[in-house]
Structure formats: structure tokens, C-alpha cells
Design a protein around this motif. Structure first.
Motif, PDB file in Angstrom:
ATOM      1  N   LYS A  39      87.360  50.610  76.906  1.00 36.96           N
ATOM      2  CA  LYS A  39      87.626  49.167  76.970  1.00 36.96           C
ATOM      3  C   LYS A  39      87.247  48.583  78.331  1.00 36.96           C
ATOM      4  O   LYS A  39      86.844  47.430  78.431  1.00 36.96           O
ATOM      5  CB  LYS A  39      89.133  49.003  76.762  1.00 36.96           C
ATOM      6  N   HIS A  40      87.447  49.375  79.391  1.00 34.56           N
ATOM      7  CA  HIS A  40      87.149  48.923  80.748  1.00 34.56           C
ATOM      8  C   HIS A  40      86.077  49.822  81.349  1.00 34.56           C
ATOM      9  O   HIS A  40      85.872  50.933  80.878  1.00 34.56           O
ATOM     10  CB  HIS A  40      88.399  48.991  81.621  1.00 34.56           C
ATOM     11  N   ASN A  41      85.443  49.348  82.396  1.00 35.51           N
ATOM     12  CA  ASN A  41      84.471  50.215  83.066  1.00 35.51           C
ATOM     13  C   ASN A  41      85.139  51.090  84.126  1.00 35.51           C
ATOM     14  O   ASN A  41      84.465  51.697  84.938  1.00 35.51           O
ATOM     15  CB  ASN A  41      83.312  49.399  83.662  1.00 35.51           C
ATOM     16  N   TYR A  42      86.448  51.133  84.070  1.00 37.71           N
ATOM     17  CA  TYR A  42      87.184  51.991  84.996  1.00 37.71           C
ATOM     18  C   TYR A  42      88.155  52.895  84.243  1.00 37.71           C
ATOM     19  O   TYR A  42      88.567  52.595  83.125  1.00 37.71           O
ATOM     20  CB  TYR A  42      87.935  51.162  86.046  1.00 37.71           C
ATOM     21  N   ARG A  63      92.919  53.422  90.095  1.00 38.03           N
ATOM     22  CA  ARG A  63      91.773  53.412  89.181  1.00 38.03           C
ATOM     23  C   ARG A  63      90.490  53.747  89.910  1.00 38.03           C
ATOM     24  O   ARG A  63      90.413  53.665  91.140  1.00 38.03           O
ATOM     25  CB  ARG A  63      91.640  52.062  88.478  1.00 38.03           C
ATOM     26  N   LYS A  79      80.963  50.017  77.369  1.00 34.82           N
ATOM     27  CA  LYS A  79      82.219  49.296  77.606  1.00 34.82           C
ATOM     28  C   LYS A  79      82.495  48.426  76.397  1.00 34.82           C
ATOM     29  O   LYS A  79      81.840  47.393  76.180  1.00 34.82           O
ATOM     30  CB  LYS A  79      82.085  48.436  78.866  1.00 34.82           C
ATOM     31  N   GLU A  81      85.594  47.853  72.873  1.00 36.77           N
ATOM     32  CA  GLU A  81      86.902  48.197  72.328  1.00 36.77           C
ATOM     33  C   GLU A  81      86.733  48.780  70.929  1.00 36.77           C
ATOM     34  O   GLU A  81      86.010  48.221  70.099  1.00 36.77           O
ATOM     35  CB  GLU A  81      87.754  46.917  72.285  1.00 36.77           C
ATOM     36  N   SER A 129      98.685  49.468  81.352  1.00 35.93           N
ATOM     37  CA  SER A 129      97.297  49.315  81.785  1.00 35.93           C
ATOM     38  C   SER A 129      97.280  48.616  83.136  1.00 35.93           C
ATOM     39  O   SER A 129      98.302  48.088  83.579  1.00 35.93           O
ATOM     40  CB  SER A 129      96.519  48.461  80.770  1.00 35.93           C
ATOM     41  N   ASN A 131      95.804  45.824  83.746  1.00 36.53           N
ATOM     42  CA  ASN A 131      96.116  44.423  83.471  1.00 36.53           C
ATOM     43  C   ASN A 131      97.613  44.190  83.305  1.00 36.53           C
ATOM     44  O   ASN A 131      98.170  43.229  83.830  1.00 36.53           O
ATOM     45  CB  ASN A 131      95.393  43.954  82.202  1.00 36.53           C
TER      46      ASN A 131
ATOM     47  N   ASN B 148      93.908  38.008  81.878  1.00 38.40           N
ATOM     48  CA  ASN B 148      93.353  39.173  81.174  1.00 38.40           C
ATOM     49  C   ASN B 148      94.332  39.852  80.235  1.00 38.40           C
ATOM     50  O   ASN B 148      93.957  40.804  79.548  1.00 38.40           O
ATOM     51  CB  ASN B 148      92.833  40.202  82.186  1.00 38.40           C
ATOM     52  N   ASP B 188      89.911  40.990  88.450  1.00 36.80           N
ATOM     53  CA  ASP B 188      88.771  41.299  87.578  1.00 36.80           C
ATOM     54  C   ASP B 188      88.352  40.097  86.740  1.00 36.80           C
ATOM     55  O   ASP B 188      88.285  40.184  85.508  1.00 36.80           O
ATOM     56  CB  ASP B 188      89.102  42.476  86.637  1.00 36.80           C
TER      57      ASP B 188
END
Lengths: 402, 402
Positions: A39-42, A63, A79, A81, A129, A131, B148, B188
Motif C-alpha cells: 500500500k505504501h512505498n515504505y 519506517r 505500490k 492496495e 500504521s 498514518n 491520509n 506524506d
């Protein structure tokens, strides 16, 4: 030209990242097309998230960019979902596309377990997460910032309920109790005005953990002002607090829900048979009935046969599963049918309590305070070492061990 | 024993603090009992508040404990809120008590001018105190943190309306436009998603200021992404944005109201005759009809006879008034009736634009960019020097002048 088999890894949590890393190191990438979807690039360290949630550690410390660890010349990264897995078509539906596979690794992680209690999804925060924990940190600060701007003071702004006194709940309460004096200083608020409740339905905090260690943790946290409400089930979460089973209400503008996790709901949606969202995997970590679908991490259910109960999902087990999973994929690719069986090797359990405090059990040895805290940091650093070697430890590790 | 006359100073803003400081330095405290009343135990620099509001400077840099500047062995300090002044009884009613006086200095500062526009008090933020700007800073961060976490994105979370493009509005927009890239990094979020509106009812930004300088400021701020809506009166502030006079709505979860100030409403409540909450003072700074009540700072209205309009209330004038006021009190105590007349000596006007940018007018000389910014910092430091000498400049000053 012989077409390379496609290995698709869903999720870049502990299990997915470590599987990708192992497939790279064992050179499987030369014989297969490996794709990692996240979902994320991290990638982030779920077990550290209670710290940025409380604001005691910056989330960037938890992260790392996936391409800083995984060589994207050797593994594809997408990237996106995951929406659904169509096992009959060997296909995965993403939010903006679809992918097919020959071998699938499901490492999609977990979702908060609400036990169907009303109001949890609407009114409670979850530590799940980057976020979500940034939001918790800012929500807490926003409540402090609001307090002195009201003519009629809202005491509920300064009340924090942590629902669940399991590992995550206790670790979060530990960080929060360390953070609150700083917030009081920042916002000109008396410490006495702030109340932190740790509410647990079970008859003890940290159910299943050593009683002496539990007492140590509770005494320590109480000395920092945490109020425990043990044996106290929550009936409903409301906008302004919680309603307990016995009819009492605790007013609070912040409720953080930490009563455990279930598997990712994508599994149910995709037609897998699950228990609390998790797939009870075979000994070789494959989903029952599928010879090309592996399930690891929080999505996998494994029974501890000594006590005939499921192992609680942990980072430790997810990491170990990634080794077995990647070995088994390598075996399948080489035509072998002799797959490795997975057995968890529980090296120890340590819970941080904020500051330099922690409790832990390594084998039968009980650890308290700074020595437990040091072991906790070593565990965290060991994972980084397994994933990215010494450079990653130096970059992202917890190096202030003593 | 002869009873010492009582001097009561209400408010520890620029005017009140400087009056107390002057009465100390001129040894008036030996012949009178001086009491300073303020809502907080700290003094803050109102003209800096746009910085902590945007989050570009910590609020502690803008404030100082009153007892760190004023010797409390020589002046009494009472932390309380003024509710009413009863001039007929020579008495001041506080939230938790009352005080009598022989000489009164009213320096109670200002309140935001809403012009009766509906919704301002309920839905807009004001840059007026340490408490209020901490809230703005945290509200902005909270909006970024929320963005987000929503499945359906709320664009209004990332929209910021600054109502009023006078000095405070422009200075705040300047800081905000510097802060936003940092917030985008922290949460982000793409910079393109964030919009900042500067909305002004008058036909120009910075009404009354040099046109060339106004153009410089607007061009600079536009280059940082600020969208100006000049000549655009606001009809109503709503929970989710503003309604303009022409019927258009701008959706935004954050509206900061900076359309000027009126005097403290305590003056009206206490029966003084006011214009926009300010008392039109005599030349010696006394309230008309009272020989023992001085009014200074934002509560005092002074006419600029050259243009027959009131001087805008500024820190510069408040500080100068404190000198006249304390001299006049000293004269009255010594039995003299020959009081000093107050004439503002406007040395210059500088508006910061965030970063190292500013515009200013010193005499007829126009200043831009870094040189204007340096002058701005010198003005700030000069005040600290007048108040607490070099030690205070070193402790609280803006020393990175170039």
C-alpha cells in the motif's frame, strides 16, 4: 524461451519484507519473476508504533523506504492496495490493476479486533500504521492545545482511555505516561488535570504473562499516574468516552483501541476459510487445499500444540515464517516436493514500558527495568540486521542500548 | 505614617510591561505601591504571534515570565483576569477578588474585530495569545494528520483561509507558506494538494501601504502558492469554509481571522465611552473626565491630525505611550500638574513575509527582502533592550540578523 514462474508477495510487513529479502539472498530471483505489492512505498515496524503514537519517537524512525532495502532491479515493486485474491484464476485484484501469479505469498497483516463492540470503528483510534499513529499523536496534542482555549474547561480533553491492557495497550500506556509531563509543559497544563485509564476486560493486565512481571509493570505505570480498570469490559465507545458493562461512563475525548487483531478482511472477501480473519495454515505454511499459496504473519493461524491454542501473532513468528516460506518456494521451484515444516522458536517476550523501563521473559528468566529494555532494543536491532545487515541497523536501529 | 498611593496597572502587554518597567527604573516604586495584574504569569510579544501560529517558531520564544523582567520585590504581581473597572469607587473587579487604586493604567489590549460577520467567533481562529496560536498550530497539523486517514479524501482539510490581508494576515500567510512544505513532508502529502487563500475585502492587500512594496509582497507570496482574493468581502464563516458576498463558497477546515482589532470589551462593560472598544484619550493619555486613569496601547485611541484618522494600534505606539504614561504618573505623584503630551514618533513599518523575506518603510526609504527582514529583527530586539536590557535581548532576541 522458458517463461519464468511468477512469485507474488502481498504486503511488505515483517513477513513479506523478510520473504522478499530471503528470495533475493538465496538468488531465487534469477529463476523467477518476483513482485512485491504494498500500500505504501515504505515498510514500517509495527511493533514500534506505540512510540510515534504517543509522540516519544518520530514515525520516520519506524519506517524505511522499501527500495532502500530491496533491490528493485531484482524484484518488482508495485505500490497499490490489494482488494481481492482470485485463487481460481491465480490472480490478484488491486485498486488500480491486477496481477497473476504462479506462487502467492499472503502477508497482508491485520486489522483491529473490535469484537463487534459498537462505536469502536467510529470513535476509537487504532495503532496500526504510520498514518494512524501520526493521527493519534496529533489528536492528543490537539486536545491539549484546545483545553486552555475554552472558557468552560472540558476535562474530557485531558482524559485518555486505552482499551485493552495486552502488549500493545501496555506499551502505549507506558509511552503516553512518559509523554504527558512534556505535553503539560508545552501547553501550560497541570499534570494533575490529566488522567490516563488502562481498561481491560480480562481479570488481569497482560493476560497469560508472568504474574510477577505484570505486577512490576502495573506498579510502575501506576506510579506514573496510570489508572487501571481491570476486569472491566467495555460495552460501547461513544464520541465522548466509553460506556462500561456495569453502566458507568468514563468521559474522554481520546479512546485508543488495543484489544488485539484479526487477519486482513481481504482473506474473507476472497473466499478463504478463516478464524478471526486468519487462515489456519498447513505445517509447510500453505493455505489448506492450495499448493501454491503461502500465508504468513498475522494472516496465518498456527496452533501451539502444547496448550492446544493459537500462537499470538508476533513479529518474531512472522520473521521466522518468512525463512520457511522462502525456503519452501525455492524447493518448489527446483521441483522438490519435500517442504520444510514450520515450528516457532519463541526466544523471549519483552514489553517496553516507556523511558528505560521494560519487562521480559527470556526462556524462564525474568527481566526488569533497564536490562529488559536493553534486550528489547537488541531484538529490534536483530530484525534490522536480518533484513538489511549492519548498514540498516546503523541507520534505523535503537543504538542507545545502555 | 503616610499611606503610599496605589498605582494599579492592568495588563502586561507592551504598554503595561513597559510602564511597570519605567516606574521601576525611575524609582517611583519607592513612593508608591505598584501592582501589575495580568491573566497569565508571562508576557508575550503579540507582534511575533503569527510565527508560532504557523509553527515556524516555538511559542516559548515569544514569551517570558513576568518575574524574569519585573522585580517582584518592588512591584506586586497578581495573576488574575480583569472583569470590570469601577471608576466611581476607584476599584477593579477581578475574577477572584478586587483591588483599589489611586492611579490606574489600563493596558488591557485588544480583541478581534469581527464586524458582526456571522460565524467568526464560532468557526474562525484568531491570532491573539499564546493559547490561541498554539491551537492554530495544532489545528493545522491535525488537519494534515487526518487527511491520509480518510478513505474519501477531504480536500478542505488541506485548505487554509486567512481572512484579512492587513499586516497580521500577510505576516501569517508568509509564515504559513514557509511551513507548508515541511508539513507536506511530515505527513506524506503532495504540496499541490494544499491551498492557501488570502481573502481581503479592501481593493488591495496591506491597505494604506506603499504600492510597490505591496506588489513585491504579493508576488513573493504568490510564488509560494498563496492565492489572493482581493476586493472580496466575506459574508459568513461556516464550519466548513467561508461564504463570500458574491455567493461563492470556499471550502476550508481552517479559517484564521485577521481583520484587525478593537479595544478590550471590559472598557464598554465598565461604562467608558469608546469607539470600536477604544477610549479616545486626552493628550496626556488620560481618559476624558478622569484625572487618575491612563489608557495605553490597543485600548487607547489617538488621532493622527495630519489625516484626521486614528493611528492604527501598534506595539511601537504602545511602547512610546508607556514612557509618557510613567512620566506623567511620576509628575502627578510629585504634585505637579504639568503633564507631558504624547506624540507618536513612527520610526518605520516592516512586515515580515516568512523565511528571510520582508518589506518595510523607514521614513521614505523602501526596504525589501533580507535588509527589511534584518530591520524587523532589530525592531524586535530594540524592544527587548528597552524592557530588559542586553540580557533579555540575548535570552529572547532574534539574533540571526543576517
Amino acid at each position: 524461451m522458458h517463461k519464468k514462474p511468477k512469485i507474488l508477495i502481498l504486503g511488505a510487513g515483517y513477513g513479506g519484507m523478510m520473504t522478499a529479502s530471503r528470495l533475493l539472498k538465496s538468488s531465487v530471483y534469477q529463476d523467477a519473476e518476483i513482485t512485491l505489492v504494498n500500500k505504501h512505498n515504505y515498510h514500517y515496524q509495527t511493533t514500534w508504533l506505540h512510540e510515534p503514537a504517543a509522540g516519544t519517537l518520530h514515525h520516520d524512525r519506524t519506517r524505511m523506504r522499501i527500495d532502500s532495502v530491496i533491490d528493485m532491479n531484482k524484484i518488482n515493486f508495485i505500490k497499490d492496495e490489494v482488494k481481492e485474491i482470485k485463487t481460481d484464476e491465480k490472480k490478484v485484484i488491486l485498486e488500480s490493476g491486477e496481477l497473476d501469479y504462479d506462487y502467492l505469498v499472503i502477508g497482508l497483516g491485520s486489522e483491529p479486533e473490535t469484537f463487534g463492540i459498537p462505536g469502536v470503528e467510529e470513535h476509537a483510534f487504532a495503532i496500526r500504521s504510520v498514518n494512524s499513529v501520526r493521527l493519534i499523536r496529533e489528536h492528543i496534542e490537539y486536545m491539549f492545545a484546545n483545553y486552555n482555549n475554552e472558557v468552560e474547561k472540558h476535562d474530557e480533553y485531558l482524559r485518555f482511555i486505552v482499551a485493552g491492557a495486552g502488549f500493545t495497550g501496555i506499551e502505549f500506556v507506558g509511552e503516553l505516561s512518559e509523554r504527558i509531563p512534556e505535553l503539560c509543559e508545552e501547553y501550560d497544563i497541570d499534570r494533575d488535570k490529566v488522567r490516563v485509564y488502562s481498561v481491560e476486560a480480562a481479570p488481569t493486565a497482560l493476560p497469560g504473562f508472568d504474574e510477577e512481571l505484570v505486577n512490576y509493570a502495573m506498579n510502575l505505570l501506576e506510579s506514573r499516574g496510570v489508572e487501571f480498570r481491570i476486569n472491566t469490559p467495555i460495552k460501547e465507545v461513544k464520541e465522548d468516552g466509553v460506556l462500561l458493562n456495569d453502566g458507568e461512563e468514563i468521559k474522554a475525548s481520546t479512546v485508543v483501541w488495543t484489544t488485539g487483531v484479526k487477519g486482513n478482511s481481504v482473506l474473507d472477501k476472497s473466499g478463504f476459510e478463516t478464524m478471526r480473519g486468519r487462515i489456519k495454515v498447513e505445517k509447510d505454511l500453505r493455505a489448506p487445499g492450495f499448493d501454491n499459496v503461502f500465508v504468513i504473519g498475522d494472516c496465518a493461524l498456527i496452533i501451539n500444540e502444547e496448550i492446544n491454542r493459537p500462537y499470538p501473532p508476533t513479529a518474531q513468528i512472522a520473521i521466522q515464517q518468512a525463512y520457511t516460506c522462502s525456503n519452501n518456494i525455492k524447493a518448489l521451484l527446483s521441483g522438490s516436493e519435500k517442504l520444510e515444516h514450520f515450528t516457532p522458536d519463541i526466544k523471549g517476550t519483552v514489553a517496553s514500558l516507556g523511558g528505560k523501563e521494560a519487562i521480559g521473559l527470556v526462556g524462564t528468566k525474568k527481566l526488569y527495568g533497564q536490562s529488559a529494555s536493553a534486550v528489547k532494543k537488541m531484538i529490534d536491532n536483530r530484525y534490522l540486521f536480518l533484513l538489511g545487515g549492519m548498514p540498516l541497523v546503523l541507520k534505523k536501529g535503537k543504538l542507545n542500548i545502555f
